[in-house]
Design an enzyme around this catalytic site. Structure first.
Site, PDB file in Angstrom:
ATOM      1  CD  GLU A  22      -9.324  35.414  37.280  1.00  0.00           C
ATOM      2  OE1 GLU A  22      -9.340  35.673  35.892  1.00  0.00           O
ATOM      3  OE2 GLU A  22      -9.037  36.285  37.948  1.00  0.00           O
ATOM      4  CD  GLU A  53      -3.510  36.060  35.240  1.00  0.00           C
ATOM      5  OE1 GLU A  53      -2.758  35.299  35.537  1.00  0.00           O
ATOM      6  OE2 GLU A  53      -4.878  35.754  35.216  1.00  0.00           O
TER       7      GLU A  53
END
Ligand code: 1HE
Length: 265
Positions: free
Chosen positions: A121, A141
């Site tokens: 990110e 994730e």
């Protein structure tokens, strides 16, 4: 806004040379540069202060063999955050990464090792990504019982498309090597990502600051607009940038035949 010299940086290092080429270093190698709440606040503070400090380009690099292992899972596990607390934390991640993407200063990431989860990110918020032979990209994730919270749902599909992002999250698929460049996770793959990132930052720093501001904030803003609004914003921005005094000498030298020619030799 505090001056950069007044910031008490612990998890980041900052340096800037006489040409305004800054180096920001993730400095938690012992924790694989995992992003704890403090690091996010330091990123917000530092990238907020960079324009006034006169930075013309930034290299974002990391200590240790890994660029960034994402969210600090240990801090997160121990903090036992409520949904509201984690939502507020995510908004600080967005603040930090928006400062990078929309700050108007070219940011070039020198990647190595793990660029995973929140690390991807962070990497996807910079303007140019340079990877080396050790670099790999992942969104673990799903495997961790988590979801992205630092802007991946917005930025990663822009780079590689929604289908590839969903595959990465559902299956834990990692990208590395030529494939990572081919799908759009990095623009350059070299032996020494730091040397290449510095070379790119130095080159970008030679553009006029106003052109770089338009490139490194305007394009991102325009992607968020309707086509009609983006065309209007582009014309407005070009009205300012393309009539700037700083461009006059460059236009004169082209007219006089002394400017560099744009050709592949
Ligand atoms: C960490 C973290 C971390 C390492 N949070 N402490 N991210 C992940 O799922 C990636 C988790 N990390 C790893 O898979 C591995 O650490 C690496 C492949 C990156 C590196 O492996 P290695 O063998 O070099 O290091 P290590 O032995 O696993 O870790 C060294 C230390 O760093 C160790 O701490 P120590 O005190 O035991 O020495 C690790 O605990 C620590 N460490 N990674 C906390 N991530 C806004 S939502 C975003 C959601 C996400 O980002 S999910 C992705 C999370």
């Amino acid at each position: 806004m505090p001056d950069i010299s007044e910031l008490h940086l612990q998890n980041l290092l900052f340096d800037m040379d006489e040409d305004g080429v800054a180096t920001v270093t993730l400095n938690r190698a012992a924790k694989r540069n995992a992003l704890d709440a403090r690091t996010i606040e330091e990123l917000v503070a530092l990238f907020s202060a960079l324009p006034a400090a006169g930075a013309r380009a930034v290299v974002l690099r990391a200590e240790g063999p890994h660029f960034c292992a994402g969210l600090d899972l240990v801090e997160h596990g121990r903090a036992e955050r409520s949904p509201a607390e984690f939502m507020r934390l995510c908004l600080r991640w967005h603040e930090a990464f928006n400062k990078i993407e929309y700050g108007g200063i070219p940011v070039v990431a020198a990647l190595k090792g793990a660029v995973v989860g929140g690390g991807l990110e962070l990497a996807s918020s910079v303007h140019i990504r340079v990877m080396d032979e050790t670099t790999y990209f992942g969104l673990p994730e799903g495997q961790r019982g988590l979801f992205t919270g630092g802007g991946a749902t917005i930025r990663v599909p822009r780079l590689i498309g929604q289908a590839r992002m969903i595959d990465m999250m559902l299956t834990g698929r990692l990208y590395s090597g030529d494939e990572a460049v081919a799908v759009g996770l990095a623009q350059y793959r070299v032996q020494d990502s730091e040397a290449k990132a510095l070379e790119i930052a130095r080159r970008a720093a030679q553009n006029t600051p106003l052109s770089n501001f338009a490139i490194c904030s305007g394009i991102s803003h325009m992607q968020n607009m309707s086509g009609l609004d983006a065309a209007y914003a582009e014309a407005t921005l070009a009205g300012i940038v393309n009539t700037q005094d700083a461009a006059k000498g460059r236009l004169d030298s082209f007219a006089q035949g002394t400017a560099v020619k744009i050709r592949p030799d």
